[in-house]
Motif scaffolding. Structure first.
Motif, mmCIF file in Angstrom:
data_model
loop_
_atom_site.group_PDB
_atom_site.id
_atom_site.type_symbol
_atom_site.label_atom_id
_atom_site.label_comp_id
_atom_site.label_asym_id
_atom_site.label_seq_id
_atom_site.Cartn_x
_atom_site.Cartn_y
_atom_site.Cartn_z
ATOM 1 N N ALA A 32 0.841 -1.197 0.000
ATOM 2 C CA ALA A 32 0.000 0.000 0.000
ATOM 3 C C ALA A 32 0.878 1.251 0.000
ATOM 4 O O ALA A 32 0.387 2.359 0.154
ATOM 5 C CB ALA A 32 -0.928 -0.010 1.212
ATOM 6 N N ASP A 33 2.175 1.091 -0.191
ATOM 7 C CA ASP A 33 3.118 2.212 -0.224
ATOM 8 C C ASP A 33 2.988 2.949 -1.552
ATOM 9 O O ASP A 33 3.483 2.504 -2.573
ATOM 10 C CB ASP A 33 4.542 1.697 -0.028
ATOM 11 C CG ASP A 33 5.591 2.797 -0.042
ATOM 12 O OD1 ASP A 33 5.227 3.979 -0.234
ATOM 13 O OD2 ASP A 33 6.763 2.470 0.151
ATOM 14 N N THR A 34 2.315 4.097 -1.525
ATOM 15 C CA THR A 34 2.044 4.835 -2.758
ATOM 16 C C THR A 34 3.279 5.544 -3.311
ATOM 17 O O THR A 34 3.259 5.999 -4.450
ATOM 18 C CB THR A 34 0.914 5.857 -2.543
ATOM 19 O OG1 THR A 34 1.297 6.751 -1.495
ATOM 20 C CG2 THR A 34 -0.383 5.160 -2.185
ATOM 21 N N LEU A 52 -1.724 -1.134 -3.796
ATOM 22 C CA LEU A 52 -3.130 -0.929 -3.445
ATOM 23 C C LEU A 52 -3.345 0.547 -3.168
ATOM 24 O O LEU A 52 -2.730 1.107 -2.265
ATOM 25 C CB LEU A 52 -3.504 -1.738 -2.207
ATOM 26 C CG LEU A 52 -3.365 -3.242 -2.333
ATOM 27 C CD1 LEU A 52 -3.686 -3.898 -1.002
ATOM 28 C CD2 LEU A 52 -4.264 -3.772 -3.426
ATOM 29 N N ARG A 53 -4.223 1.192 -3.936
ATOM 30 C CA ARG A 53 -4.525 2.615 -3.751
ATOM 31 C C ARG A 53 -5.951 2.725 -3.228
ATOM 32 O O ARG A 53 -6.900 2.543 -3.962
ATOM 33 C CB ARG A 53 -4.403 3.369 -5.070
ATOM 34 C CG ARG A 53 -3.025 3.336 -5.704
ATOM 35 C CD ARG A 53 -1.999 4.121 -4.914
ATOM 36 N NE ARG A 53 -2.377 5.485 -4.684
ATOM 37 C CZ ARG A 53 -1.970 6.524 -5.402
ATOM 38 N NH1 ARG A 53 -1.134 6.348 -6.402
ATOM 39 N NH2 ARG A 53 -2.365 7.738 -5.099
ATOM 40 N N ALA A 54 -6.068 3.005 -1.941
ATOM 41 C CA ALA A 54 -7.378 3.080 -1.293
ATOM 42 C C ALA A 54 -7.432 4.312 -0.405
ATOM 43 O O ALA A 54 -6.411 4.932 -0.116
ATOM 44 C CB ALA A 54 -7.631 1.821 -0.469
ATOM 45 N N VAL A 60 -10.549 -4.490 5.696
ATOM 46 C CA VAL A 60 -11.862 -4.602 5.043
ATOM 47 C C VAL A 60 -11.836 -3.916 3.680
ATOM 48 O O VAL A 60 -12.362 -4.440 2.693
ATOM 49 C CB VAL A 60 -12.964 -3.990 5.943
ATOM 50 C CG1 VAL A 60 -14.283 -3.913 5.222
ATOM 51 C CG2 VAL A 60 -13.099 -4.778 7.228
ATOM 52 N N THR A 61 -11.211 -2.763 3.613
ATOM 53 C CA THR A 61 -11.113 -2.023 2.353
ATOM 54 C C THR A 61 -10.301 -2.811 1.338
ATOM 55 O O THR A 61 -10.694 -2.943 0.172
ATOM 56 C CB THR A 61 -10.470 -0.650 2.598
ATOM 57 O OG1 THR A 61 -11.239 0.057 3.571
ATOM 58 C CG2 THR A 61 -10.401 0.164 1.323
ATOM 59 N N HIS A 62 -9.174 -3.362 1.761
ATOM 60 C CA HIS A 62 -8.325 -4.106 0.831
ATOM 61 C C HIS A 62 -8.985 -5.405 0.383
ATOM 62 O O HIS A 62 -8.822 -5.812 -0.776
ATOM 63 C CB HIS A 62 -6.957 -4.367 1.456
ATOM 64 C CG HIS A 62 -6.147 -3.118 1.576
ATOM 65 N ND1 HIS A 62 -5.077 -3.022 2.415
ATOM 66 C CD2 HIS A 62 -6.247 -1.906 0.983
ATOM 67 C CE1 HIS A 62 -4.545 -1.814 2.314
ATOM 68 N NE2 HIS A 62 -5.249 -1.114 1.458
ATOM 69 N N VAL A 63 -9.727 -6.039 1.254
ATOM 70 C CA VAL A 63 -10.446 -7.268 0.872
ATOM 71 C C VAL A 63 -11.442 -6.960 -0.238
ATOM 72 O O VAL A 63 -11.596 -7.746 -1.180
ATOM 73 C CB VAL A 63 -11.131 -7.906 2.103
ATOM 74 C CG1 VAL A 63 -12.107 -8.994 1.679
ATOM 75 C CG2 VAL A 63 -10.079 -8.480 3.053
ATOM 76 N N GLU A 83 -0.771 -0.046 -10.236
ATOM 77 C CA GLU A 83 -1.600 0.433 -9.129
ATOM 78 C C GLU A 83 -3.027 -0.054 -9.317
ATOM 79 O O GLU A 83 -3.568 -0.013 -10.422
ATOM 80 C CB GLU A 83 -1.590 1.960 -9.084
ATOM 81 C CG GLU A 83 -0.216 2.518 -8.781
ATOM 82 C CD GLU A 83 -0.184 4.023 -8.837
ATOM 83 O OE1 GLU A 83 0.219 4.634 -7.831
ATOM 84 O OE2 GLU A 83 -0.588 4.589 -9.867
ATOM 85 N N VAL A 84 -3.615 -0.538 -8.232
ATOM 86 C CA VAL A 84 -5.010 -0.958 -8.228
ATOM 87 C C VAL A 84 -5.765 0.024 -7.343
ATOM 88 O O VAL A 84 -5.440 0.192 -6.177
ATOM 89 C CB VAL A 84 -5.169 -2.400 -7.672
ATOM 90 C CG1 VAL A 84 -6.639 -2.783 -7.570
ATOM 91 C CG2 VAL A 84 -4.409 -3.387 -8.534
ATOM 92 N N PHE A 85 -6.761 0.687 -7.914
ATOM 93 C CA PHE A 85 -7.502 1.723 -7.208
ATOM 94 C C PHE A 85 -8.793 1.191 -6.626
ATOM 95 O O PHE A 85 -9.466 0.362 -7.252
ATOM 96 C CB PHE A 85 -7.797 2.898 -8.137
ATOM 97 C CG PHE A 85 -6.569 3.654 -8.530
ATOM 98 C CD1 PHE A 85 -6.134 4.736 -7.781
ATOM 99 C CD2 PHE A 85 -5.828 3.285 -9.634
ATOM 100 C CE1 PHE A 85 -4.989 5.429 -8.131
ATOM 101 C CE2 PHE A 85 -4.683 3.967 -9.996
ATOM 102 C CZ PHE A 85 -4.259 5.046 -9.244
ATOM 103 N N GLN A 86 -9.128 1.696 -5.450
ATOM 104 C CA GLN A 86 -10.391 1.337 -4.800
ATOM 105 C C GLN A 86 -11.533 1.900 -5.657
ATOM 106 O O GLN A 86 -11.460 3.023 -6.138
ATOM 107 C CB GLN A 86 -10.433 1.926 -3.398
ATOM 108 C CG GLN A 86 -11.707 1.618 -2.653
ATOM 109 C CD GLN A 86 -11.725 2.299 -1.280
ATOM 110 O OE1 GLN A 86 -10.900 3.152 -0.986
ATOM 111 N NE2 GLN A 86 -12.659 1.915 -0.470
ATOM 112 N N GLN A 87 -12.567 1.103 -5.847
ATOM 113 C CA GLN A 87 -13.733 1.543 -6.638
ATOM 114 C C GLN A 87 -14.624 2.456 -5.850
ATOM 115 O O GLN A 87 -14.797 2.325 -4.704
ATOM 116 C CB GLN A 87 -14.518 0.324 -7.092
ATOM 117 C CG GLN A 87 -13.701 -0.643 -7.880
ATOM 118 C CD GLN A 87 -13.574 -0.297 -9.348
ATOM 119 O OE1 GLN A 87 -14.411 0.398 -9.904
ATOM 120 N NE2 GLN A 87 -12.541 -0.782 -9.978
#
Length: 87
Positions: A32-34, A52-54, A60-63, A83-87
């Motif tokens: 999760a290190d941006t 992981l970009r959240a 819970v958010t990453h799951v 990078e995978v962004f949170q929807q």
């Protein structure tokens, strides 16, 4: 003092990434290190990084992001940072 500590941690992390990049035991690092894109040069490495970009770092958010993570894992290649962004 804080800057020295932070610098030491960054250098330690860079050495660890370099070691893992030479290892054949790992294909992808999930983080999760941006700032990792600015910290790492993966050219010529056998490892990839998935970021992981959240909005937060709660489990819970990453799951909730696992579907996107799985899709990206199928396409990521050595030396790439995706990078995978949170929807």
């Amino acid at each position: 003092m804080l800057d020295d500590t932070r610098h030491g941690l960054v250098e330690c992390f860079k050495r660890r990434i370099a070691f893992l990049g030479r290892s054949r035991r790992f294909d992808v690092i999930l983080t999760a290190d941006t700032n990792i894109k600015a910290q790492q040069n993966l050219s010529g490495r056998n490892i990839a990084i998935l970021v992981l970009r959240a909005h937060n770092n709660r489990l819970v958010t990453h799951v909730e992001m696992l579907g996107s993570v799985r899709r990206q894992l199928l396409n990521i290649g050595p030396g790439e940072i995706i990078e995978v962004f949170q929807q």
